[in-house]
Scaffold this motif. Structure first.
Motif, PDB file in Angstrom:
ATOM      1  N   THR A   1       0.809  -1.220   0.000  1.00 33.64           N
ATOM      2  CA  THR A   1       0.000   0.000   0.000  1.00 33.64           C
ATOM      3  C   THR A   1       0.843   1.271   0.000  1.00 33.64           C
ATOM      4  O   THR A   1       0.646   2.153  -0.840  1.00 33.64           O
ATOM      5  CB  THR A   1      -0.966   0.005   1.206  1.00 33.64           C
ATOM      6  N   ALA A   2       1.799   1.378   0.915  1.00 37.09           N
ATOM      7  CA  ALA A   2       2.611   2.602   1.008  1.00 37.09           C
ATOM      8  C   ALA A   2       3.387   2.842  -0.282  1.00 37.09           C
ATOM      9  O   ALA A   2       3.442   3.976  -0.784  1.00 37.09           O
ATOM     10  CB  ALA A   2       3.559   2.526   2.201  1.00 37.09           C
ATOM     11  N   CYS A   3       3.971   1.808  -0.836  1.00 40.24           N
ATOM     12  CA  CYS A   3       4.756   1.946  -2.067  1.00 40.24           C
ATOM     13  C   CYS A   3       3.857   2.274  -3.257  1.00 40.24           C
ATOM     14  O   CYS A   3       4.182   3.129  -4.082  1.00 40.24           O
ATOM     15  CB  CYS A   3       5.563   0.683  -2.332  1.00 40.24           C
ATOM     16  N   PHE A   4       2.709   1.589  -3.325  1.00 43.22           N
ATOM     17  CA  PHE A   4       1.792   1.817  -4.442  1.00 43.22           C
ATOM     18  C   PHE A   4       1.287   3.255  -4.442  1.00 43.22           C
ATOM     19  O   PHE A   4       1.266   3.920  -5.478  1.00 43.22           O
ATOM     20  CB  PHE A   4       0.621   0.830  -4.398  1.00 43.22           C
ATOM     21  N   VAL A   5       0.906   3.746  -3.255  1.00 36.18           N
ATOM     22  CA  VAL A   5       0.401   5.113  -3.128  1.00 36.18           C
ATOM     23  C   VAL A   5       1.461   6.137  -3.574  1.00 36.18           C
ATOM     24  O   VAL A   5       1.132   7.176  -4.132  1.00 36.18           O
ATOM     25  CB  VAL A   5      -0.050   5.397  -1.668  1.00 36.18           C
ATOM     26  N   LYS A   6       2.724   5.779  -3.376  1.00 37.70           N
ATOM     27  CA  LYS A   6       3.805   6.704  -3.732  1.00 37.70           C
ATOM     28  C   LYS A   6       4.361   6.456  -5.134  1.00 37.70           C
ATOM     29  O   LYS A   6       5.446   6.925  -5.462  1.00 37.70           O
ATOM     30  CB  LYS A   6       4.903   6.646  -2.682  1.00 37.70           C
ATOM     31  N   GLY A   7       3.642   5.687  -5.955  1.00 37.94           N
ATOM     32  CA  GLY A   7       3.997   5.575  -7.369  1.00 37.94           C
ATOM     33  C   GLY A   7       4.761   4.349  -7.804  1.00 37.94           C
ATOM     34  O   GLY A   7       5.388   4.349  -8.861  1.00 37.94           O
ATOM     35  N   ALA A   8       4.694   3.255  -7.044  1.00 34.07           N
ATOM     36  CA  ALA A   8       5.420   2.043  -7.411  1.00 34.07           C
ATOM     37  C   ALA A   8       5.010   1.513  -8.786  1.00 34.07           C
ATOM     38  O   ALA A   8       5.842   0.976  -9.518  1.00 34.07           O
ATOM     39  CB  ALA A   8       5.219   0.960  -6.352  1.00 34.07           C
ATOM     40  N   ASP A   9       3.735   1.689  -9.158  1.00 32.20           N
ATOM     41  CA  ASP A   9       3.276   1.213 -10.469  1.00 32.20           C
ATOM     42  C   ASP A   9       3.995   1.949 -11.601  1.00 32.20           C
ATOM     43  O   ASP A   9       4.359   1.356 -12.613  1.00 32.20           O
ATOM     44  CB  ASP A   9       1.760   1.340 -10.602  1.00 32.20           C
TER      45      ASP A   9
ATOM     46  N   VAL B   2       7.727  -5.158   1.406  1.00 31.45           N
ATOM     47  CA  VAL B   2       9.118  -5.396   1.783  1.00 31.45           C
ATOM     48  C   VAL B   2       9.289  -5.195   3.286  1.00 31.45           C
ATOM     49  O   VAL B   2      10.217  -5.705   3.894  1.00 31.45           O
ATOM     50  CB  VAL B   2      10.059  -4.450   0.988  1.00 31.45           C
ATOM     51  N   GLY B   3       8.388  -4.436   3.882  1.00 29.18           N
ATOM     52  CA  GLY B   3       8.490  -4.159   5.308  1.00 29.18           C
ATOM     53  C   GLY B   3       9.347  -2.938   5.600  1.00 29.18           C
ATOM     54  O   GLY B   3       9.868  -2.775   6.692  1.00 29.18           O
ATOM     55  N   ALA B   4       9.517  -2.097   4.591  1.00 29.20           N
ATOM     56  CA  ALA B   4      10.300  -0.867   4.750  1.00 29.20           C
ATOM     57  C   ALA B   4       9.444   0.303   4.286  1.00 29.20           C
ATOM     58  O   ALA B   4       9.855   1.112   3.450  1.00 29.20           O
ATOM     59  CB  ALA B   4      11.593  -0.968   3.943  1.00 29.20           C
ATOM     60  N   CYS B   5       8.249   0.396   4.831  1.00 26.32           N
ATOM     61  CA  CYS B   5       7.262   1.380   4.377  1.00 26.32           C
ATOM     62  C   CYS B   5       7.756   2.820   4.508  1.00 26.32           C
ATOM     63  O   CYS B   5       7.361   3.685   3.738  1.00 26.32           O
ATOM     64  CB  CYS B   5       5.941   1.192   5.121  1.00 26.32           C
ATOM     65  N   GLY B   6       8.629   3.077   5.453  1.00 27.14           N
ATOM     66  CA  GLY B   6       9.185   4.421   5.620  1.00 27.14           C
ATOM     67  C   GLY B   6      10.081   4.825   4.467  1.00 27.14           C
ATOM     68  O   GLY B   6      10.390   6.011   4.295  1.00 27.14           O
ATOM     69  N   LEU B   7      10.518   3.849   3.669  1.00 26.44           N
ATOM     70  CA  LEU B   7      11.376   4.117   2.512  1.00 26.44           C
ATOM     71  C   LEU B   7      10.603   4.069   1.193  1.00 26.44           C
ATOM     72  O   LEU B   7      11.201   4.083   0.130  1.00 26.44           O
ATOM     73  CB  LEU B   7      12.514   3.094   2.451  1.00 26.44           C
ATOM     74  N   ALA B   8       9.290   4.021   1.263  1.00 24.05           N
ATOM     75  CA  ALA B   8       8.450   3.858   0.068  1.00 24.05           C
ATOM     76  C   ALA B   8       8.681   4.985  -0.940  1.00 24.05           C
ATOM     77  O   ALA B   8       8.905   6.125  -0.542  1.00 24.05           O
ATOM     78  CB  ALA B   8       6.982   3.819   0.483  1.00 24.05           C
ATOM     79  N   PRO B   9       8.635   4.614  -2.219  1.00 23.26           N
ATOM     80  CA  PRO B   9       8.546   3.268  -2.799  1.00 23.26           C
ATOM     81  C   PRO B   9       9.906   2.561  -2.805  1.00 23.26           C
ATOM     82  O   PRO B   9      10.943   3.185  -2.986  1.00 23.26           O
ATOM     83  CB  PRO B   9       8.045   3.523  -4.209  1.00 23.26           C
ATOM     84  N   VAL B  10       9.853   1.247  -2.615  1.00 23.33           N
ATOM     85  CA  VAL B  10      11.057   0.441  -2.469  1.00 23.33           C
ATOM     86  C   VAL B  10      11.224  -0.501  -3.661  1.00 23.33           C
ATOM     87  O   VAL B  10      10.268  -1.095  -4.139  1.00 23.33           O
ATOM     88  CB  VAL B  10      10.997  -0.384  -1.162  1.00 23.33           C
ATOM     89  N   VAL B  11      12.486  -0.609  -4.098  1.00 22.06           N
ATOM     90  CA  VAL B  11      12.873  -1.548  -5.153  1.00 22.06           C
ATOM     91  C   VAL B  11      14.059  -2.332  -4.601  1.00 22.06           C
ATOM     92  O   VAL B  11      14.916  -1.758  -3.917  1.00 22.06           O
ATOM     93  CB  VAL B  11      13.297  -0.798  -6.439  1.00 22.06           C
ATOM     94  N   THR B  12      14.109  -3.633  -4.874  1.00 19.13           N
ATOM     95  CA  THR B  12      15.310  -4.395  -4.539  1.00 19.13           C
ATOM     96  C   THR B  12      15.879  -4.966  -5.832  1.00 19.13           C
ATOM     97  O   THR B  12      15.148  -5.322  -6.757  1.00 19.13           O
ATOM     98  CB  THR B  12      15.037  -5.550  -3.552  1.00 19.13           C
ATOM     99  N   VAL B  13      17.199  -5.013  -5.899  1.00 21.02           N
ATOM    100  CA  VAL B  13      17.883  -5.663  -7.016  1.00 21.02           C
ATOM    101  C   VAL B  13      18.874  -6.635  -6.388  1.00 21.02           C
ATOM    102  O   VAL B  13      19.771  -6.222  -5.645  1.00 21.02           O
ATOM    103  CB  VAL B  13      18.617  -4.660  -7.929  1.00 21.02           C
ATOM    104  N   ASP B  14      18.665  -7.914  -6.653  1.00 28.65           N
ATOM    105  CA  ASP B  14      19.501  -8.975  -6.080  1.00 28.65           C
ATOM    106  C   ASP B  14      19.609  -8.836  -4.563  1.00 28.65           C
ATOM    107  O   ASP B  14      20.657  -9.092  -3.976  1.00 28.65           O
ATOM    108  CB  ASP B  14      20.897  -8.968  -6.714  1.00 28.65           C
ATOM    109  N   GLY B  15      18.539  -8.374  -3.931  1.00 30.54           N
ATOM    110  CA  GLY B  15      18.509  -8.244  -2.483  1.00 30.54           C
ATOM    111  C   GLY B  15      18.962  -6.890  -1.959  1.00 30.54           C
ATOM    112  O   GLY B  15      18.742  -6.577  -0.798  1.00 30.54           O
ATOM    113  N   LYS B  16      19.599  -6.081  -2.785  1.00 28.85           N
ATOM    114  CA  LYS B  16      20.015  -4.734  -2.366  1.00 28.85           C
ATOM    115  C   LYS B  16      18.785  -3.818  -2.398  1.00 28.85           C
ATOM    116  O   LYS B  16      18.078  -3.757  -3.401  1.00 28.85           O
ATOM    117  CB  LYS B  16      21.099  -4.197  -3.290  1.00 28.85           C
ATOM    118  N   VAL B  17      18.545  -3.104  -1.310  1.00 28.80           N
ATOM    119  CA  VAL B  17      17.348  -2.275  -1.178  1.00 28.80           C
ATOM    120  C   VAL B  17      17.618  -0.843  -1.637  1.00 28.80           C
ATOM    121  O   VAL B  17      18.600  -0.227  -1.247  1.00 28.80           O
ATOM    122  CB  VAL B  17      16.853  -2.264   0.288  1.00 28.80           C
TER     123      VAL B  17
END
Length: 160
Positions: free
Chosen positions: A87-95, A126-141
């Motif tokens: 939700t937090a990431c989507f609201v902030k433009g993850a799409d 991801v459980g890092a809503c304070g950092l929304a929107p979040v992307v990981t690449v090979d586990g790097k956040v």
């Protein structure tokens, strides 16, 4: 495709792993993890090989492989990009970020780029809503990602 088309060295490595198990009963998930580590995914031929080696039905192996989201039946790219769609990431433009990655990497129906470099998927949270929107690449956040950051993130993995 049959077992004969698989990489013989990789198949031997999997066979040695299975043969080295003291107890075969109840080890299916561990064997599937090992197979995915070796092959990168779980093609049908590998599942059939595992079923024969463990004395299980192919349906049992397939059922476990498809039940757990960790396992993949399709090959992945060298780098795995995951866009959080919570939700937090989507609201902030993850799409919009997801679409930018797909556009820049020319990813259409499947989730892997034609050159096999990138696979893109989505996560529920991801459980890092304070950092929304979040992307990981090979586990790097990557936190607080903007559409204009996508090109730079891709370059980290294509020029490195």
């Amino acid at each position: 495709m049959s077992e004969h088309n698989l990489d013989k060295e990789k198949l031997k490595k999997l066979e040695d792993y299975i043969d080295g198990l003291e107890e075969k009963e109840g080890c299916l998930i561990n064997v599937l993890h090992e197979a995915q580590d070796i092959f990168g995914y779980l093609p049908e031929e590998v599942q059939l090989f595992i079923s024969r080696k463990l004395g299980l039905t192919a349906a049992k192996v397939f059922g476990v492989a498809t039940f757990y989201s960790f396992f993949s039946l399709e090959p992945h790219g060298k780098h795995i990009i995951s866009v959080c769609m919570g939700t937090a990431c989507f609201v902030k433009g993850a799409d919009k970020i997801l679409n930018e990655f797909k556009t820049r990497l020319k990813i259409k129906d499947n989730n892997t780029s034609e050159d096999g470099m990138f696979t893109i998927d989505t996560l529920r949270c991801v459980g890092a809503c304070g950092l929304a929107p979040v992307v990981t690449v090979d586990g790097k956040v990557y936190g607080r990602v903007k559409v204009e950051d996508v090109e730079g993130i891709i370059k980290e993995y294509t020029e490195g």
